[in-house]
Design an enzyme around this catalytic site. Structure first.
Site, PDB file in Angstrom:
ATOM      1  N   ASP A   9      -6.380  -5.917  -2.180  1.00 37.95           N
ATOM      2  CA  ASP A   9      -5.047  -6.189  -1.980  1.00 37.95           C
ATOM      3  C   ASP A   9      -4.377  -6.078  -3.270  1.00 37.95           C
ATOM      4  OD1 ASP A   9      -3.256  -7.342  -0.498  1.00 37.95           O
ATOM      5  OD2 ASP A   9      -2.982  -8.890  -1.393  1.00 37.95           O
ATOM      6  N   SER A  10      -3.323  -5.642  -3.417  1.00 39.27           N
ATOM      7  CA  SER A  10      -2.505  -5.085  -4.483  1.00 39.27           C
ATOM      8  C   SER A  10      -1.196  -5.561  -4.463  1.00 39.27           C
ATOM      9  CB  SER A  10      -2.345  -3.596  -4.798  1.00 39.27           C
ATOM     10  OG  SER A  10      -3.871  -3.056  -4.885  1.00 39.27           O
ATOM     11  N   LYS A  58      -1.923   8.616 -13.939  1.00 41.50           N
ATOM     12  CA  LYS A  58      -1.814   7.101 -13.255  1.00 41.50           C
ATOM     13  C   LYS A  58      -3.177   6.657 -13.000  1.00 41.50           C
ATOM     14  CE  LYS A  58       0.017   5.080  -9.196  1.00 41.50           C
ATOM     15  NZ  LYS A  58       0.436   5.039  -7.880  1.00 41.50           N
ATOM     16  N   GLY A 101       5.602   3.761  -3.350  1.00 39.65           N
ATOM     17  CA  GLY A 101       5.801   2.220  -3.461  1.00 39.65           C
ATOM     18  C   GLY A 101       6.853   2.183  -4.605  1.00 39.65           C
ATOM     19  N   TYR A 102       6.380   1.095  -5.540  1.00 38.72           N
ATOM     20  CA  TYR A 102       7.504   0.629  -6.748  1.00 38.72           C
ATOM     21  C   TYR A 102       7.273   1.707  -7.834  1.00 38.72           C
ATOM     22  CZ  TYR A 102       8.040  -3.706  -4.065  1.00 38.72           C
ATOM     23  OH  TYR A 102       8.263  -4.427  -3.147  1.00 38.72           O
ATOM     24  N   ASP A 103       6.491   2.570  -7.714  1.00 37.81           N
ATOM     25  CA  ASP A 103       6.199   3.606  -8.777  1.00 37.81           C
ATOM     26  C   ASP A 103       7.670   4.021  -9.690  1.00 37.81           C
ATOM     27  OD1 ASP A 103       3.400   3.221  -8.426  1.00 37.81           O
ATOM     28  OD2 ASP A 103       3.074   5.166  -7.825  1.00 37.81           O
ATOM     29  N   ASN A 140      -6.001   3.729   4.436  1.00 40.42           N
ATOM     30  CA  ASN A 140      -5.215   4.844   3.592  1.00 40.42           C
ATOM     31  C   ASN A 140      -6.096   5.598   2.729  1.00 40.42           C
ATOM     32  OD1 ASN A 140      -4.340   5.310   0.832  1.00 40.42           O
ATOM     33  ND2 ASN A 140      -2.751   3.605   0.946  1.00 40.42           N
ATOM     34  N   GLU A 141      -5.789   6.914   2.946  1.00 40.83           N
ATOM     35  CA  GLU A 141      -6.854   8.064   2.623  1.00 40.83           C
ATOM     36  C   GLU A 141      -7.076   8.075   1.111  1.00 40.83           C
ATOM     37  OE1 GLU A 141      -8.924   9.863   4.215  1.00 40.83           O
ATOM     38  OE2 GLU A 141      -8.149   8.923   6.151  1.00 40.83           O
ATOM     39  N   HIS A 191      -4.433   0.059 -11.680  1.00 44.45           N
ATOM     40  CA  HIS A 191      -4.791  -1.274 -11.632  1.00 44.45           C
ATOM     41  C   HIS A 191      -5.945  -1.444 -10.473  1.00 44.45           C
ATOM     42  CE1 HIS A 191      -1.365  -0.194  -8.926  1.00 44.45           C
ATOM     43  NE2 HIS A 191      -1.537  -1.203  -8.339  1.00 44.45           N
TER      44      HIS A 191
END
Length: 199
Positions: free
Chosen positions: A69-70, A173, A151-153, A9-10, A178
């Protein structure tokens, strides 16, 4: 000294570079390092999954390895989707499908409290392992709001920003992220150890 980021993931790599670049360390992706491995995340916590990924790459290099991991944890769903956030609506599901599944399960639920969680893990060549955690608190909206992020944003309302993550720009953001919090916490733990190894 290099840090290999156990990710393709860049966006994650840029965030890691921004924080660990202060140590004068070059951050490269596992792809750039020629490491083609995709460790299966079988852990039941973010910490376990982050370490699974870091250890898998660490076995193939003499450099420091960093991974994370998130996920999204919703209080009314007992912490779900949690470590299953990416696969919540099944393998290969789109962001929209995951959001729709979550909104369906939250229909009529009054307690909308939720948090995004990241665990960052670092494995050193001598086998030393360090982890750190970051969280951002908020609530689940009743419908998507905003066009930014991923994602869930669109359905996560950040208490600190007083807006959905999908309405926030990158700088906003990142200020409460997180992942950023987990990486900065990890940086504070390991910076002295890394500096000592450089001497």
């Amino acid at each position: 000294m290099n840090i290999i980021a156990a990710t393709k993931n860049e966006g994650k790599i840029r965030e890691i570079e921004k924080i660990f670049g202060e140590l004068g360390i070059k951050v490269i992706s596992q792809e750039q390092a020629g490491i083609e491995i995709d460790a299966e995340e079988t852990g039941d916590t973010f910490e376990k999954n982050a370490l699974i990924k870091a250890r898998a790459v660490a076995m193939l290099t003499d450099d420091i390895v960093l991974s994370d991991d998130s996920g999204l944890c919703v209080e009314a769903l007992g912490g779900a989707p949690g470590v299953h956030s990416a696969r919540y609506a099944g393998e290969g599901a789109s962001d929209a499908e995951r959001i729709n599944k979550l909104l369906g399960e939250m229909e009529g639920v009054k307690n909308r409290s939720a948090k995004f969680v990241t665990c960052a893990a670092m494995v050193f060549p001598d086998g030393t392992e360090v982890t750190a955690r970051g969280e951002v608190l908020g609530k689940i909206l009743t419908e998507p709001d905003g066009e930014n992020g991923f994602g869930y944003d669109p359905i996560f309302y950040s208490d600190e920003l007083a807006k959905s993550f999908a309405r926030a720009d990158d700088d906003e953001k990142n200020s409460v992220s997180h992942r950023g919090r987990a990486l900065r916490a990890l940086y504070e733990i390991v910076k002295d150890a890394i500096a000592a190894k450089e001497e």
